[in-house]
Design an enzyme around this catalytic site. Sequence first.
Site, PDB file in Angstrom:
ATOM      1  N   ASP A   7       0.876  -1.156   0.000  1.00  0.00           N
ATOM      2  CA  ASP A   7       0.000   0.000   0.000  1.00  0.00           C
ATOM      3  C   ASP A   7       0.925   1.220   0.000  1.00  0.00           C
ATOM      4  OD1 ASP A   7      -2.450   1.564   0.474  1.00  0.00           O
ATOM      5  OD2 ASP A   7      -1.528   1.912   2.431  1.00  0.00           O
ATOM      6  N   ASP A   9       0.130   5.001   0.807  1.00  0.00           N
ATOM      7  CA  ASP A   9      -0.002   6.001   1.869  1.00  0.00           C
ATOM      8  C   ASP A   9      -0.119   5.344   3.241  1.00  0.00           C
ATOM      9  OD1 ASP A   9      -0.132   8.282   0.035  1.00  0.00           O
ATOM     10  OD2 ASP A   9      -2.038   7.384  -0.580  1.00  0.00           O
ATOM     11  N   TYR A  18      -4.674  12.719   0.082  1.00  0.00           N
ATOM     12  CA  TYR A  18      -4.842  13.269  -1.268  1.00  0.00           C
ATOM     13  C   TYR A  18      -3.598  13.991  -1.784  1.00  0.00           C
ATOM     14  CZ  TYR A  18      -9.723  12.199  -0.304  1.00  0.00           C
ATOM     15  OH  TYR A  18     -10.881  11.569   0.012  1.00  0.00           O
ATOM     16  N   THR A  49      -2.479   0.794  -4.785  1.00  0.00           N
ATOM     17  CA  THR A  49      -3.014   1.883  -3.984  1.00  0.00           C
ATOM     18  C   THR A  49      -4.377   2.361  -4.475  1.00  0.00           C
ATOM     19  OG1 THR A  49      -2.543   4.143  -3.209  1.00  0.00           O
ATOM     20  CG2 THR A  49      -1.638   3.540  -5.347  1.00  0.00           C
ATOM     21  N   ASN A  50      -5.268   2.636  -3.546  1.00  0.00           N
ATOM     22  CA  ASN A  50      -6.527   3.300  -3.866  1.00  0.00           C
ATOM     23  C   ASN A  50      -6.253   4.794  -3.968  1.00  0.00           C
ATOM     24  OD1 ASN A  50      -7.885   0.872  -3.632  1.00  0.00           O
ATOM     25  ND2 ASN A  50      -8.767   1.328  -1.630  1.00  0.00           N
ATOM     26  N   GLN A  51      -6.767   5.426  -5.008  1.00  0.00           N
ATOM     27  CA  GLN A  51      -6.580   6.858  -5.191  1.00  0.00           C
ATOM     28  C   GLN A  51      -7.929   7.517  -5.460  1.00  0.00           C
ATOM     29  OE1 GLN A  51      -3.677   8.693  -4.705  1.00  0.00           O
ATOM     30  NE2 GLN A  51      -3.006   6.746  -3.839  1.00  0.00           N
ATOM     31  N   HIS A  90     -11.178   4.776  -8.748  1.00  0.00           N
ATOM     32  CA  HIS A  90     -12.626   4.745  -8.545  1.00  0.00           C
ATOM     33  C   HIS A  90     -13.050   4.933  -7.084  1.00  0.00           C
ATOM     34  CE1 HIS A  90     -11.631   1.917 -11.927  1.00  0.00           C
ATOM     35  NE2 HIS A  90     -12.293   2.882 -12.542  1.00  0.00           N
ATOM     36  N   CYS A 103     -16.044  -1.123  -8.401  1.00  0.00           N
ATOM     37  CA  CYS A 103     -15.110  -1.794  -9.303  1.00  0.00           C
ATOM     38  C   CYS A 103     -14.466  -2.982  -8.591  1.00  0.00           C
ATOM     39  CB  CYS A 103     -14.032  -0.815  -9.769  1.00  0.00           C
ATOM     40  SG  CYS A 103     -13.008  -0.228  -8.395  1.00  0.00           S
ATOM     41  N   CYS A 105     -11.072  -3.245  -8.680  1.00  0.00           N
ATOM     42  CA  CYS A 105      -9.684  -2.882  -8.390  1.00  0.00           C
ATOM     43  C   CYS A 105      -9.543  -2.115  -7.080  1.00  0.00           C
ATOM     44  CB  CYS A 105      -9.069  -2.101  -9.554  1.00  0.00           C
ATOM     45  SG  CYS A 105      -9.898  -0.586 -10.051  1.00  0.00           S
ATOM     46  N   ASP A 132      -1.617  -0.736   5.823  1.00  0.00           N
ATOM     47  CA  ASP A 132      -1.863  -0.166   7.147  1.00  0.00           C
ATOM     48  C   ASP A 132      -3.330  -0.173   7.558  1.00  0.00           C
ATOM     49  OD1 ASP A 132      -2.467   1.753   5.197  1.00  0.00           O
ATOM     50  OD2 ASP A 132      -1.993   3.415   6.535  1.00  0.00           O
TER      51      ASP A 132
END
Length: 187
Positions: A7, A9, A18, A49-51, A90, A103, A105, A132
């Site tokens: 991951d 962040d 962000y 990573t999720n963004q 997403h 989604c 992903c 984390d």
Amino acid sequence: MKAIFLDKDGTLVDDLPYNVEPGRIKLCSRAGAALRLLSRLGYRLFVVTNQAGIAFGRFGEPAMESVHEHLQDLLFREQLTLDGFYYCPHHPDGSVAAYARVCHCRKPMPGLLLEAAQEHGIDLRSSWMIGDILHDVEAGNRAGCRTMLIDNGNETEWRLGPRRIPTRMAPDLYAAAVLIASHGGAP
């Protein structure tokens, strides 16, 4: 091939919500030493990573290329190579229509890990997902990896379930690397 899925962040870099400004992206304490240890053990390194900032219109998808380049530079300075960088733009509650959707992903779904595994020939059972929060753990477990939760205070919900139990827990990335090294090759 075996991999470490990281991951971004709060695990690999300091958690600044962000943030896509390269000058403010810093590796977590002892991350370089941790990843060098894992690299010496034969693990390839991938960021997953999720963004959601993209879905919420806080920054555009092109910003992720600058983030990727900066991470590669930071790791190069640590004598490391990032083998892949995967992100989910997403979020089902997003304000940008193209990205406002459910989604496969977005973690806790395993899509990013499965995509990386397919593209790079990764043996998921020999790999680890390090994150984390329990969404990271669930994504890794769903993909068939062993999982490591960095218990640094970023998980606030603690919604447990069968897919949300990590293989191991550690206070930081370096301790996680030492635990993985001591875990040996057994799945």
